[in-house]
Design a protein around this motif. Structure first.
Motif, PDB file in Angstrom:
ATOM      1  N   VAL A 183      -3.329   7.984   0.777  1.00 18.11           N
ATOM      2  CA  VAL A 183      -2.945   6.666   0.232  1.00 18.11           C
ATOM      3  C   VAL A 183      -3.106   6.831  -1.288  1.00 18.11           C
ATOM      4  O   VAL A 183      -4.068   7.616  -1.982  1.00 18.11           O
ATOM      5  N   SER A 184      -2.264   6.446  -2.047  1.00 17.44           N
ATOM      6  CA  SER A 184      -2.112   6.594  -3.575  1.00 17.44           C
ATOM      7  C   SER A 184      -2.655   5.181  -4.335  1.00 17.44           C
ATOM      8  O   SER A 184      -3.572   5.180  -5.151  1.00 17.44           O
ATOM      9  N   ASP A 185      -2.239   4.126  -3.902  1.00 15.59           N
ATOM     10  CA  ASP A 185      -2.489   2.873  -4.600  1.00 15.59           C
ATOM     11  C   ASP A 185      -1.915   1.750  -3.795  1.00 15.59           C
ATOM     12  O   ASP A 185      -1.406   1.570  -2.741  1.00 15.59           O
TER      13      ASP A 185
ATOM     14  N   GLY B 137       5.609   2.654   0.939  1.00 14.02           N
ATOM     15  CA  GLY B 137       4.969   1.707   0.666  1.00 14.02           C
ATOM     16  C   GLY B 137       5.157   0.571   2.088  1.00 14.02           C
ATOM     17  O   GLY B 137       6.104   0.552   2.624  1.00 14.02           O
ATOM     18  N   ILE B 138       3.836   0.048   2.380  1.00 17.93           N
ATOM     19  CA  ILE B 138       4.124  -0.943   3.465  1.00 17.93           C
ATOM     20  C   ILE B 138       3.258  -2.217   2.885  1.00 17.93           C
ATOM     21  O   ILE B 138       2.421  -2.151   2.287  1.00 17.93           O
TER      22      ILE B 138
ATOM     23  N   PHE C  96      -7.730  14.984   2.056  1.00 22.50           N
ATOM     24  CA  PHE C  96      -7.016  13.725   1.682  1.00 22.50           C
ATOM     25  C   PHE C  96      -6.348  13.105   2.592  1.00 22.50           C
ATOM     26  O   PHE C  96      -5.870  11.866   2.597  1.00 22.50           O
ATOM     27  N   THR C  97      -6.336  13.585   3.809  1.00 22.49           N
ATOM     28  CA  THR C  97      -5.617  13.160   4.891  1.00 22.49           C
ATOM     29  C   THR C  97      -6.399  11.708   5.354  1.00 22.49           C
ATOM     30  O   THR C  97      -7.686  11.959   5.629  1.00 22.49           O
ATOM     31  N   VAL C  98      -5.619  10.879   5.584  1.00 17.47           N
ATOM     32  CA  VAL C  98      -6.431   9.374   6.006  1.00 17.47           C
ATOM     33  C   VAL C  98      -5.748   8.902   7.143  1.00 17.47           C
ATOM     34  O   VAL C  98      -4.575   9.317   7.324  1.00 17.47           O
ATOM     35  N   VAL C  99      -6.434   7.913   7.784  1.00 21.01           N
ATOM     36  CA  VAL C  99      -5.892   7.136   8.666  1.00 21.01           C
ATOM     37  C   VAL C  99      -5.670   5.560   8.375  1.00 21.01           C
ATOM     38  O   VAL C  99      -6.813   5.066   7.973  1.00 21.01           O
ATOM     39  N   ILE C 100      -4.605   5.084   8.250  1.00 24.49           N
ATOM     40  CA  ILE C 100      -4.501   3.762   7.965  1.00 24.49           C
ATOM     41  C   ILE C 100      -4.369   3.138   9.006  1.00 24.49           C
ATOM     42  O   ILE C 100      -3.569   3.098  10.038  1.00 24.49           O
TER      43      ILE C 100
ATOM     44  N   LEU D  32       0.847  -1.209  -0.074  1.00 21.13           N
ATOM     45  CA  LEU D  32      -0.094  -0.083   0.293  1.00 21.13           C
ATOM     46  C   LEU D  32       0.828   1.210   0.119  1.00 21.13           C
ATOM     47  O   LEU D  32       1.784   1.263   0.791  1.00 21.13           O
ATOM     48  N   THR D  33       0.629   2.064  -0.965  1.00 22.60           N
ATOM     49  CA  THR D  33       1.818   3.323  -0.945  1.00 22.60           C
ATOM     50  C   THR D  33       0.800   4.518  -0.405  1.00 22.60           C
ATOM     51  O   THR D  33      -0.212   4.565  -0.359  1.00 22.60           O
TER      52      THR D  33
END
Lengths: 174, 731
Positions: free
Chosen positions: A115-117, A38-39, A95-99, A28-29
């Protein structure tokens, strides 16, 4: 099932597994400032929008720990990676997100710029990390991946989150 | 098939544990002077069921033990022996051994073979020795013995093994599972469609039940077997029906014999022969009538059994006479066994892992929160426009509340689960200390969270032992003090508001104020002569505190009461002591209803909400400026009812910007944690809630001043204050 059969099956399974590790690592980027990280997708539980209202601050905690939220009945700490790594302005926009990560049996959320992709990376295309360049200590970086012209910093998120720097576990206290 | 059985082990273990507990309860409740047949039957049934299960799984050690129990119990049941207190002791010991054996099979310790042997011997001795005290008329016994004498067989070597040598069949029967209550089943089934393997398995399993013989009439398609076993018919049927098509299965019960009983009987009667010599010649006729000439033949239907009849008829007359008697008994046993089975079916329960239940509780908690959020949103809509929505919301609210209550109740267990272990503790300890004690339990039906039930057992045991050892006096002393020789220990449980109260009371000597104070002074504890009783009694919870003159293995080392207090506090509970010297002591434990729920007061500081556990709050007040003093310019104290209490400003502890930093604008919540008091300054009191405690540490770490977190009605997280920690930090 005869022994021979099962042995064949097992080796087949192994072969598939090896193939997966060789070719099909998914990441996940996400963006932090101008850098792209990326993680491992398997460490990600879900992605949520950032809602400052829902966060309860925790007193006397470092600034990058925004507080805790209620995630369907469990209390989850929220860490702002941008503050932690002093990357750009920690602005909270649409666009701010929490993963939400699930690492080592613990659930936690990291705030990122977006997150992009989800990409598949052939591990052969991953280059070792040079001893400079990133704000994140290189010991938490597994390598640098390239997709087209972009460079992706691959982070061992499990190691990073469990580290003493983050102070997320009790070892950091006292 | 043996591997298939393994999945049922756990069920067997659980069931056996329950049966053992039931057996113990019955034994303890048994009145030795006039034992009720019902109790004896219940004990017998329990032993029998365990034996059946153990036999099925091939736990021979347990089968043997339970078999010994059964033998003696059966005699008691029939009234052949009188119940004596040694027997009850032996039964209890046997129960312990079986428990150990059970644990052994569970892979958790093992039974001490020495103890097993001892108990076996004791049971054996009891069932043999006491035979001559049997209820049988001495004359008829004598005459039977005479008959035996005439046959000159058993008399000389009057032991059960001697009987075994009698005929082939006896040896066969005893070899498998023991030597009483056997039945011969004639089994007939069609073997079509059965693989050799499953047939072998079946035979193996049947052999474990008893001795198995294949009849010569067996052919390729129909298999005929003779099974001699102690297992009830249903068990045999179930075992077979598992493999064989029940439509082609026929089981017929042939007969039962009780060699063992006959054996011991014969053993006992030998002695009588000599003693009762004058009667011998007088009663030969009664003997022959007891000999039941042709009756036994009735028990051998079907041709295949015929050759055995000959052997049987050659056995001693007394044995045959008994076998007719035994037939009735077996029928009785079989029917009672059926009853037990029926009862088991009625207790409709399933075993579910705690994890699943907890998950359900979590989910329901979520549902309640979601419902609260919906309700809030719905309330903002014009009620005229949304009448249906509003009524739907109120339905939803009621349903979720009911659901939550129902789910919470799953975790609840009655106090009887804990209380039931104390009759034994009290009985054993009272005997050891030569005291006479009666245990009364009240409110066994009170329900408590399973987690608490498990944790409360040890502290309670300690308190009960303490009451017995220190509280209740010796009978002579009690009589001298004008009390009944028999002391009473009362265990009481009831619900009071949001907590469960458990009391351990005794009518013993009571606490000695002077002695405790003197001891406390010796130990250098800060005590005054004018301390209130309540505070003096709490001294007994100090570590290492004991007023016992001598240390026994029961108590007196001063270890324990402090552990009791700590354990109870860790459960979120409190302990209180009430005592009157010479009259008795009562220790009261207050526990929250469940571990997961806490009664709390919500307070705000700045824009943050905190939960203060209600148990620590004594009062809240709005301070006036005059009440507040500063100490050396920094620390502040507030005067409340003549006491100076340190002020904890919550906004300072948590670095929050308060609405006002002036103490007089805020509210002081007076906290009392373990006798240490402090005043906590907050902005506002919001309300009282029952909150579900969530761990902060499971995903984060420990935070100073915070013991946990909870989720409020609006879905936000509120932190629960660690009151004790906060108060202690000011001391």
């Amino acid at each position: 099932m005869s022994q021979q059969q099962s042995a064949t099956m097992a080796s087949a399974v192994n072969a598939v597994g090896e193939a997966a590790s060789r070719q099909l690592n998914e990441f996940l980027t996400f963006r932090l400032g101008s850098e792209e990280y990326g993680i491992d997708i398997l460490k990600v539980q879900e992605i949520r929008g950032y809602d400052n209202e829902a966060i309860t601050q925790i007193a006397n905690s470092p600034g990058f720990i925004k507080g805790v939220v209620n995630l369907r009945g469990i209390i989850v700490p929220i860490i702002d990676m941008r503050i932690k790594f002093r990357l750009g302005n920690a602005e909270y926009d649409q666009f701010t997100v929490v993963i939400i990560l699930n690492v080592g049996g613990r659930v936690m959320g990291i705030v990122v710029d977006g997150v992009s992709d989800v990409i598949s990376l052939d591990m052969e295309h991953v280059r070792p990390t040079p001893e400079f360049g990133s704000i994140i200590d290189t010991k938490y970086i597994t390598g640098l991946g390239t997709i087209d012209e972009r460079m992706l910093i691959l982070v061992d998120i499990e190691k990073l989150m469990a580290s003493e720097d983050m102070g997320l576990v009790n070892q950091a206290l006292n | 098939m043996s591997t298939d059985l393994e999945q049922f082990y756990e069920v067997f273990f659980e069931e056996s544990s329950e049966l053992l507990a039931e057996m113990e309860a019955c034994l303890l409740g048994l009145d030795v002077n006039s034992p009720s047949m019902e109790d004896l039957n219940a004990i017998f049934r329990a032993a029998h069921s365990i034996k059946g299960g153990a036999g099925t799984f091939g736990f021979t050690d347990m089968t043997e033990m339970t078999h010994m129990l059964e033998t003696l119990l059966d005699r008691l049941r029939k009234g052949e022996l009188k119940v004596r207190s040694e027997m009850v002791d032996a039964f209890l010991k046997a129960g312990d051994v079986i428990k150990d054996q059970l644990a052994g099979h569970r892979g958790d310790g093992a039974a001490d073979p020495v103890v097993v042997k001892e108990v076996c011997d004791e049971l054996q001795k009891l069932s043999e020795e006491t035979a001559d005290e049997g209820a049988v008329d001495p004359i008829s016994r004598a005459s039977q013995a005479v008959y035996l004498h005439e046959q000159s067989v058993v008399v000389a070597t009057a032991t059960p093994s001697a009987i075994e040598e009698f005929s082939d069949i006896t040896v066969e029967e005893t070899s498998a599972t023991g030597n009483a209550n056997h039945a011969v089943y004639q089994i007939e089934f069609s073997t079509t469609g059965l693989s050799d393997e499953s047939k072998e398995n079946l035979f193996f399993n049947l052999k474990q039940q008893g001795s198995l013989e294949t009849c010569p009439e067996s052919d390729e398609e129909v298999c005929r077997l003779h099974l001699t076993t102690s297992a009830p018919e249903e068990d045999v049927w179930e075992m077979l029906a598992f493999i064989v098509n029940p439509a082609h299965l026929k089981i017929e019960k042939c007969t039962q014999t009780e060699e063992y009983q006959a054996g011991t009987f014969a053993a006992a009667t030998t002695e009588v022969v000599n003693n009762a010599a004058p009667h011998i010649e007088a009663k030969p006729s009664s003997t022959s009538s007891a000999g039941v000439d042709s009756a036994p033949y009735g028990f051998f239907p079907g041709a295949p059994a015929a050759p055995r009849e000959q052997e049987f008829s050659q056995q001693t007359q007394s044995e045959l006479a008994q076998s007719s008697n035994a037939a009735d008994q077996i029928n009785l046993a079989a029917s009672s066994n059926l009853n037990a089975k029926a009862a088991a079916v009625e207790t409709n329960s399933i075993r579910v892992s705690i994890g699943k239940v907890d998950q359900m509780i979590n989910l329901v908690g979520e549902l309640v929160i979601t419902q609260a959020m919906l309700a809030q949103t719905a309330s903002e809509i014009d009620p005229v426009l949304s009448e249906k929505l509003q009524s739907g919301m109120s339905h939803l609210e009621r349903n979720t509340r009911d659901l939550q209550e129902a789910v919470m109740s799953i975790r609840m267990l009655p106090m009887s689960v804990v209380f039931s272990r104390y009759p034994r503790v009290v009985r054993d300890l009272a005997a050891k200390l030569n005291k006479k004690v009666e245990l009364k339990t009240v409110g066994e039906g009170t329900e408590l969270d399973k987690g608490l039930i498990e944790k409360i057992a040890d502290p309670l045991t300690h308190l009960v032992r303490n009451s017995l050892d220190h509280g209740i006096e010796l009978p002579e002393k009690r009589i001298a003090a004008g009390k009944l020789a028999k002391g009473t220990i009362t265990l009481r449980a009831f619900q009071q508001g949001g907590s469960i109260v458990i009391e351990v009371g005794d009518d013993g000597a009571g606490l000695n104020r002077e002695k405790i104070l003197a001891k406390a002074r010796d130990r250098g504890l800060p005590v005054r002569d004018d301390m209130p009783d309540q505070e003096v009694w709490m001294l007994i919870f100090e570590a290492g505190f004991s007023t016992a003159d001598k240390v026994t293995d029961v108590s007196g080392r001063g270890v324990g009461m402090d552990v009791v207090k700590r354990n109870i506090q860790s459960m979120g509970g409190r302990v209180e002591v009430n005592s009157v010297f010479g009259v008795g002591t009562r220790i009261t434990i207050r526990l929250p209803l469940t571990l997961a729920i806490l009664d709390g007061l919500s307070v705000t500081v700045g824009d943050q909400m905190f939960i203060v556990p209600l148990t620590y709050i004594t009062e809240s007040l709005q301070p006036s400026e005059n009440d507040i003093r500063t100490i050396s310019g920094r620390g502040r104290v507030v005067q409340v009812r003549g006491e100076y209490l340190p002020v904890i400003a919550l906004h300072e502890v948590f670095n929050i910007r308060p609405k006002s930093s002036e103490i007089k604008d805020g509210i002081l919540v007076i906290l009392d944690a373990d006798g240490h008091k402090a005043a906590m300054l907050v902005d506002e009191l919001v309300g009282q809630h029952q909150v579900v405690i969530k761990s902060l540490e499971s995903n984060y770490r420990r935070v100073h001043g915070v013991s946990g977190a909870t989720i409020m009605g609006d879905g936000k997280v509120a932190l629960i204050l660690d009151t004790t920690g906060l108060v202690m930090s000011t001391q």
